[in-house]
Design an enzyme around this catalytic site. Sequence first.
Site, PDB file in Angstrom:
ATOM      1  CB  SER A  12      -0.897   0.010   1.235  1.00  0.00           C
ATOM      2  OG  SER A  12      -1.650  -1.174   1.294  1.00  0.00           O
ATOM      3  CB  THR A  47       0.959  -7.202   4.408  1.00  0.00           C
ATOM      4  OG1 THR A  47       2.312  -7.639   4.326  1.00  0.00           O
ATOM      5  CG2 THR A  47       0.277  -7.868   5.589  1.00  0.00           C
ATOM      6  CE1 TYR A  87      -2.025  -1.419  -3.885  1.00  0.00           C
ATOM      7  CE2 TYR A  87      -4.259  -2.220  -4.213  1.00  0.00           C
ATOM      8  CZ  TYR A  87      -3.332  -1.524  -3.462  1.00  0.00           C
ATOM      9  OH  TYR A  87      -3.717  -0.912  -2.300  1.00  0.00           O
ATOM     10  N   GLY A 103      -2.652 -12.038  21.894  1.00  0.00           N
ATOM     11  CA  GLY A 103      -3.842 -11.344  22.391  1.00  0.00           C
ATOM     12  C   GLY A 103      -4.017  -9.991  21.742  1.00  0.00           C
ATOM     13  NE  ARG A 140       1.044  -5.916  26.727  1.00  0.00           N
ATOM     14  CZ  ARG A 140       2.142  -5.219  26.443  1.00  0.00           C
ATOM     15  NH1 ARG A 140       2.364  -4.067  27.044  1.00  0.00           N
ATOM     16  NH2 ARG A 140       3.011  -5.678  25.576  1.00  0.00           N
ATOM     17  CG  ASP A 159       3.579  -2.476   8.834  1.00  0.00           C
ATOM     18  OD1 ASP A 159       2.989  -1.384   8.911  1.00  0.00           O
ATOM     19  OD2 ASP A 159       2.992  -3.572   8.894  1.00  0.00           O
ATOM     20  CB  THR A 162      -3.323  -0.398   5.350  1.00  0.00           C
ATOM     21  OG1 THR A 162      -2.990  -1.760   5.593  1.00  0.00           O
ATOM     22  CG2 THR A 162      -3.359  -0.119   3.866  1.00  0.00           C
ATOM     23  CB  ALA A 219     -11.772  -0.640  13.613  1.00  0.00           C
ATOM     24  CG  HIS A 223     -34.642   8.678  17.343  1.00  0.00           C
ATOM     25  ND1 HIS A 223     -33.948   8.117  18.397  1.00  0.00           N
ATOM     26  CD2 HIS A 223     -35.929   8.274  17.456  1.00  0.00           C
ATOM     27  CE1 HIS A 223     -34.796   7.403  19.124  1.00  0.00           C
ATOM     28  NE2 HIS A 223     -35.992   7.474  18.581  1.00  0.00           N
TER      29      HIS A 223
HETATM   30  P1  NDP Z   1       0.055  -7.195  18.271  1.00  0.00           P
HETATM   31  O1  NDP Z   1       1.293  -6.454  18.591  1.00  0.00           O
HETATM   32  O2  NDP Z   1      -1.228  -6.474  18.162  1.00  0.00           O
HETATM   33  O3  NDP Z   1      -0.144  -8.371  19.309  1.00  0.00           O
HETATM   34  C1  NDP Z   1       0.852  -9.318  19.562  1.00  0.00           C
HETATM   35  C2  NDP Z   1       0.373 -10.227  20.658  1.00  0.00           C
HETATM   36  O4  NDP Z   1       1.268 -11.315  20.824  1.00  0.00           O
HETATM   37  C3  NDP Z   1       0.265  -9.511  21.987  1.00  0.00           C
HETATM   38  O5  NDP Z   1      -0.900  -9.953  22.629  1.00  0.00           O
HETATM   39  C4  NDP Z   1       1.524  -9.988  22.708  1.00  0.00           C
HETATM   40  O6  NDP Z   1       1.378 -10.033  24.112  1.00  0.00           O
HETATM   41  C5  NDP Z   1       1.662 -11.403  22.185  1.00  0.00           C
HETATM   42  N1  NDP Z   1       3.034 -11.892  22.220  1.00  0.00           N
HETATM   43  C6  NDP Z   1       4.145 -11.271  21.782  1.00  0.00           C
HETATM   44  N2  NDP Z   1       5.236 -12.051  21.965  1.00  0.00           N
HETATM   45  C7  NDP Z   1       4.792 -13.178  22.549  1.00  0.00           C
HETATM   46  C8  NDP Z   1       5.433 -14.352  23.009  1.00  0.00           C
HETATM   47  N3  NDP Z   1       6.754 -14.520  22.891  1.00  0.00           N
HETATM   48  N4  NDP Z   1       4.675 -15.328  23.567  1.00  0.00           N
HETATM   49  C9  NDP Z   1       3.339 -15.167  23.682  1.00  0.00           C
HETATM   50  N5  NDP Z   1       2.683 -14.080  23.261  1.00  0.00           N
HETATM   51  C10 NDP Z   1       3.403 -13.085  22.706  1.00  0.00           C
HETATM   52  O7  NDP Z   1       0.421  -7.966  16.914  1.00  0.00           O
HETATM   53  P2  NDP Z   1      -0.468  -8.780  15.898  1.00  0.00           P
HETATM   54  O8  NDP Z   1       0.411  -9.868  15.433  1.00  0.00           O
HETATM   55  O9  NDP Z   1      -1.797  -9.106  16.431  1.00  0.00           O
HETATM   56  O10 NDP Z   1      -0.665  -7.708  14.740  1.00  0.00           O
HETATM   57  C11 NDP Z   1       0.462  -7.064  14.151  1.00  0.00           C
HETATM   58  C12 NDP Z   1       0.118  -5.666  13.733  1.00  0.00           C
HETATM   59  O11 NDP Z   1      -0.690  -5.727  12.569  1.00  0.00           O
HETATM   60  C13 NDP Z   1      -0.703  -4.889  14.735  1.00  0.00           C
HETATM   61  O12 NDP Z   1       0.081  -4.238  15.668  1.00  0.00           O
HETATM   62  C14 NDP Z   1      -1.445  -3.929  13.878  1.00  0.00           C
HETATM   63  O13 NDP Z   1      -0.655  -2.782  13.729  1.00  0.00           O
HETATM   64  C15 NDP Z   1      -1.582  -4.637  12.551  1.00  0.00           C
HETATM   65  N6  NDP Z   1      -2.947  -5.161  12.356  1.00  0.00           N
HETATM   66  C16 NDP Z   1      -3.992  -4.287  12.304  1.00  0.00           C
HETATM   67  C17 NDP Z   1      -5.273  -4.738  12.128  1.00  0.00           C
HETATM   68  C18 NDP Z   1      -6.401  -3.771  12.088  1.00  0.00           C
HETATM   69  O14 NDP Z   1      -6.159  -2.580  11.911  1.00  0.00           O
HETATM   70  N7  NDP Z   1      -7.647  -4.215  12.263  1.00  0.00           N
HETATM   71  C19 NDP Z   1      -5.568  -6.159  11.977  1.00  0.00           C
HETATM   72  C20 NDP Z   1      -4.404  -6.992  12.072  1.00  0.00           C
HETATM   73  C21 NDP Z   1      -3.154  -6.491  12.251  1.00  0.00           C
HETATM   74  P3  NDP Z   1       1.511  -8.702  25.031  1.00  0.00           P
HETATM   75  O15 NDP Z   1       0.271  -7.930  24.815  1.00  0.00           O
HETATM   76  O16 NDP Z   1       1.638  -9.251  26.390  1.00  0.00           O
HETATM   77  O17 NDP Z   1       2.741  -7.998  24.561  1.00  0.00           O
END
Ligand code: NDP
Length: 458
Positions: free
Chosen positions: A14, A41, A99, A176, A205, A303, A311, A341, A436
């Site tokens: 993108s 991606t 694209y 998570g 988080r 990224d 994006t 979101a 409404h």
């Molecule tokens: P995130 O950073 O959102 O979440 C990563 C998760 O993995 C956290 O819960 C983290 O825990 C956990 N984690 C990290 N390392 C470990 C480990 N060694 N063992 C166990 N758990 C672990 O990343 P995602 O992969 O979900 O997404 C990547 C990025 O992609 C996002 O940050 C976002 O920017 C983008 N994205 C956006 C979307 C949207 O706009 N709707 C949709 C999908 C992706 P903890 O919280 O404890 O650190």
Amino acid sequence: MSFDYDLFVIGGGSGGVRAGRIAAGYGAKVAIAEESRMGGTCVIRGCVPKKLMIFASSAPEMAEESRGYGWPDATSGDFSWPDFKAKLDAELDRLEAAYTRGFEAVGGTIYHQRAHLTGPHDVELADGTRISAKHILIAAGGRPHLPGIPGEELGMISDDMFLMDSLPGRVLVVGGGFIACEFSTIFNGLGVDTVLAYRGDLLLRGFDPDLRQMATDQLNDIGVDVRLEATPVKLEKSDDGIRVEFANGSSDSFDRVMFATGRAPYTKGLGLEAAGVKTGKNGKIIVDQWSQTNVPSIFAVGDVTDRVNLTPVAIREGHSFADTVFGANARFLDHSLVASAVYLRPHEVATIGMDEDEAIARGGVDVYDARFRPMRSLFAGSEARVMMKLMVDEQTRKVLGCQIFGPEAGELIQLVAIPITMGATKEQFDQAVAVHPTLAEELVTMRMPTRRHEKPEG
Ligand code: NDP
């Protein structure tokens, strides 16, 4: 000095494509190298196919709601992954072609191979071709980061979901964050027995504490087995699939294990050292507000710079870069106020600006908080609750943030982002007459603050 191109972009996602197209529109001679499929991606293995899967996964709920509205025989029946997958593949082909066409239509050249830097103005393609460019833009994106536990090669990442020939019967999703929550929701809706293991005590988080609680509760309510404070430490092959051992000594077996444990900038092997480009934590490319690296001819967006990994942010960064460098219209993106979101079902999580944890830490904030059962799902027999919260500066009355948990919350936050970005006050919100009956009317009808967070002493 003459160059082969005015701009060479590494990465056809993108951010890179937008930058290339805008630069070409200003008359620049532009090329892109993309080692995989044009679109990157978001288009090929992220936002777009993910959202289509969210739509697919909502069919059982739509049938259930229909029954609540007097269609006693409504049922979604069985989901056919092959049928959906064939349509999805065709749609991704269409988007990739769009694209490609869009970039070529402005005179851009696409090299369908990997490229790496060999100097401040030079790249080398995988086939050995050397190309020079006045400016180089790195838009190579991010790649999943795995936790580094024994047997993790038995697991999959979210990219693999779009390549599967059939759905697993039972899946473990690890993490998570955005991806773990969205993909657990999808698996669950498509009829897969889904377990989500997260190392923390509440999902998502970094989000507003109420949104975190509501998202965690909703995942449980729709039938995902959410296991908090659960960390896989080992995977191994077993007769019944993949056996996963957890830190607390328990173990369980799954057909597939998906790691959604974060993403990291995809900078390895890019030749950054050869060109003298400085990198930071996790290999991210360090840039200034103009997306310029320490090497004046090399820029980076998206990224790969690990600023706000979304994006539309990459697109804006790429567009601003092209306006600045090729359009004599210097501008940069302010990353401090970006809406986002998380696409869950039935209610989405959406956010912009200050959340309540931040309001408590800063103080001097009035919180307007509305929670209710929306008429549509309530009538159908659901107890699901919506939440809408506005954080308002007690002195200036400026709306500092908005947090929404509800159906189509992503659509709502896009609209709320406009007045908030303009710096609107709560009273200006309230000048808008309600529509409404809608959910969103709550955003202009919350009369009194629910609570105030005072400024901390001293
Ligand atoms: P995130 O950073 O959102 O979440 C990563 C998760 O993995 C956290 O819960 C983290 O825990 C956990 N984690 C990290 N390392 C470990 C480990 N060694 N063992 C166990 N758990 C672990 O990343 P995602 O992969 O979900 O997404 C990547 C990025 O992609 C996002 O940050 C976002 O920017 C983008 N994205 C956006 C979307 C949207 O706009 N709707 C949709 C999908 C992706 P903890 O919280 O404890 O650190």
